[in-house]
Design a protein around this motif. Structure first.
Motif, short mmCIF file in Angstrom:
data_model
loop_
_atom_site.label_atom_id
_atom_site.label_comp_id
_atom_site.label_asym_id
_atom_site.label_seq_id
_atom_site.Cartn_x
_atom_site.Cartn_y
_atom_site.Cartn_z
N ASN A 59 0.86 -1.19 0.00
CA ASN A 59 0.00 0.00 0.00
C ASN A 59 0.89 1.24 0.00
OD1 ASN A 59 0.56 0.68 2.92
ND2 ASN A 59 -0.38 -1.34 3.17
N SER A 181 0.28 5.37 -3.96
CA SER A 181 -0.77 4.53 -3.39
C SER A 181 -1.76 4.17 -4.50
CB SER A 181 -1.52 5.31 -2.30
OG SER A 181 -2.76 4.68 -2.00
N TYR A 183 -4.79 3.03 -3.51
CA TYR A 183 -6.03 2.96 -2.76
C TYR A 183 -7.19 3.33 -3.70
CZ TYR A 183 -9.55 3.87 0.77
OH TYR A 183 -10.71 3.85 1.49
N GLU A 193 -5.88 -3.01 -1.69
CA GLU A 193 -4.72 -2.20 -1.31
C GLU A 193 -3.60 -2.41 -2.32
OE1 GLU A 193 -4.99 -0.24 1.27
OE2 GLU A 193 -6.81 -1.08 2.15
N GLY A 195 0.51 -0.40 -3.58
CA GLY A 195 1.41 0.76 -3.57
C GLY A 195 2.61 0.50 -4.46
N GLN A 235 -4.40 -7.53 -7.58
CA GLN A 235 -4.52 -6.07 -7.68
C GLN A 235 -3.73 -5.57 -8.89
OE1 GLN A 235 -6.57 -4.13 -6.06
NE2 GLN A 235 -7.26 -5.84 -4.79
#
Ligand SMILES: *Cc1c(COP(=O)(O)O)cnc(C)c1O
Length: 366
Positions: A59, A181, A183, A193, A195, A235
């Motif tokens: 993140n 980030s 997010y 999440e 990063g 992600q």
């Protein structure tokens, strides 16, 4: 009419087929630990930013923390930053064992004031963390001209500024490291999440690689005490789909910001500033007014989404009590905390919605 601050659901439905296909491909490959999507996304993101490396981490908070650690920040050190930021910027300095030193910001860009940074430097200063807050870059050359002769590291907190430019260079490629980030609500957001750390330093890249993965140098060897801090493969798969649109979305944000600027020009509010050396990406569209309470009441009534970042800046947060930051004089930060309000801003915002929001403002301030 109802105008939300952002509209993530509609964006999801627009991209749904590609997102679900990307997830299915990743699951089908079952290469889910720093797999092909993380690898490819790192390459794509580094190239986009103009950095030698990009390394995916858990993140944006962890990105700052790992960058501080990789650059050698630890107990006894001081790190200079701003209170005009999401709390993670200050939190991570404390987690690295260092003392946060908070200085004031430029009243136009809301980013670290280089003269204030110069005044705050001591023998203990190990790093400076400028924040490209709301999507406007900090004055990096002015900061680097102070830090470089002293060997002080600079970490750009670019969590709100993916793609923003400083004198033609992308943020994240200018300091010793840049942190991002993914997010949900950021200009490039995943669905959980995520990063990223950008750097052009071989040593920093090497340390990040160890820190995010239990200090693994090789399968059975742990060179340092690291963390479980890898970017998740699922992600990364979804972020790669959205990354293709980042530039277009940022340009749309800029166009929408210009529409707001034009419609608000004759009203008693101050619209966002863009330095001549900056390309702002309007993560948030922030106006200033002496009548914020009237505006927020009118927005409530008219169902206009809004926020007040940063009504309670970092230095006055209860957690900072041991660092005696509340007594530091930050006139610009303190004044802004009482006057700013954010208007709806996202790439799917429509011109009629901007008209509606500006009408509500006009009537509220009449
Ligand atoms: C969002 C944000 C962070 C933290 O990122 P997470 O991914 O939520 O941990 C750090 N700094 C700033 C300025 C942010 O806006």
């Amino acid at each position: 009419m109802e105008v939300p601050l952002m509209d993530l659901k509609t964006q999801y439905f627009d991209l749904r087929d590609d997102l679900l296909q990307a997830v299915d491909d990743a699951l089908t490959s079952m290469q889910l630990n720093l797999g092909p999507n993380v690898q490819a996304f790192q390459e794509e993101f580094a190239q986009y930013c103009g950095s030698k490396y990009a390394r995916g981490v858990g993140n944006g908070t962890e990105a700052i923390f790992f960058a501080l650690e990789a650059l050698g920040v630890g107990p006894g050190d001081e790190v200079i930053t701003t209170a005009w930021t999401f709390f993670a910027t200050i939190e991570t300095i404390v987690h690295a064992g260092a003392a946060p030193v908070i200085v004031d910001i430029n009243p136009d860009t809301y980013t670290l004031d280089p003269e204030e940074v110069a005044d705050a430097i001591t023998d203990k200063t190990r790093a400076v963390v400028p924040v490209h807050v709301f999507g406007h870059p900090a004055d990096m050359d002015a900061i680097l001209s102070i830090t470089q002769p002293k060997g002080i590291a600079v970490i750009e907190d670019a969590a709100q500024a993916h793609g923003a430019k400083y004198k033609g260079k992308r943020v994240g490629s200018i300091g010793d490291a840049g942190t991002f980030s993914f997010y949900l609500t950021k200009n490039l957001g995943g669905y959980g999440e995520g990063g990223m750390i950008t750097t052009s330093s071989d040593e920093v890249e090497d340390q990040i690689g160890l820190l995010r993965n239990h200090g693994h140098r090789s399968k059975y060897e742990h060179e340092i005490f690291g963390y479980n801090g890898r970017l998740d493969e699922i992600q990364a798969a979804m972020l790669r789909v959205k990354f293709r649109y980042l530039e277009e979305w940022n340009q749309t944000r800029r166009r929408l910001a210009a529409m707001y600027d034009e419609r608000l020009a004759d009203l008693p509010v101050e619209t966002p500033y863009e330095a001549e050396w900056a390309e702002h990406v309007y993560h948030l569209y922030t106006i200033r007014t002496d009548r914020r309470d009237d505006l927020s009441a009118a927005f409530e009534e008219a169902q206009v989404g809004h926020s007040m970042h940063y009504r309670a800046p970092g230095h006055i947060q209860p957690a900072c009590a041991p660092y005696n930051l509340a007594s530091v004089e930050l006139p610009v930060t303190t004044e802004l905390a009482q006057r700013v309000i954010q208007l709806p801003m996202h790439p799917l915002l429509k011109e009629e919605e901007i008209d509606y929001v500006c009408d509500v403002i006009r009537k509220a301030l009449a």
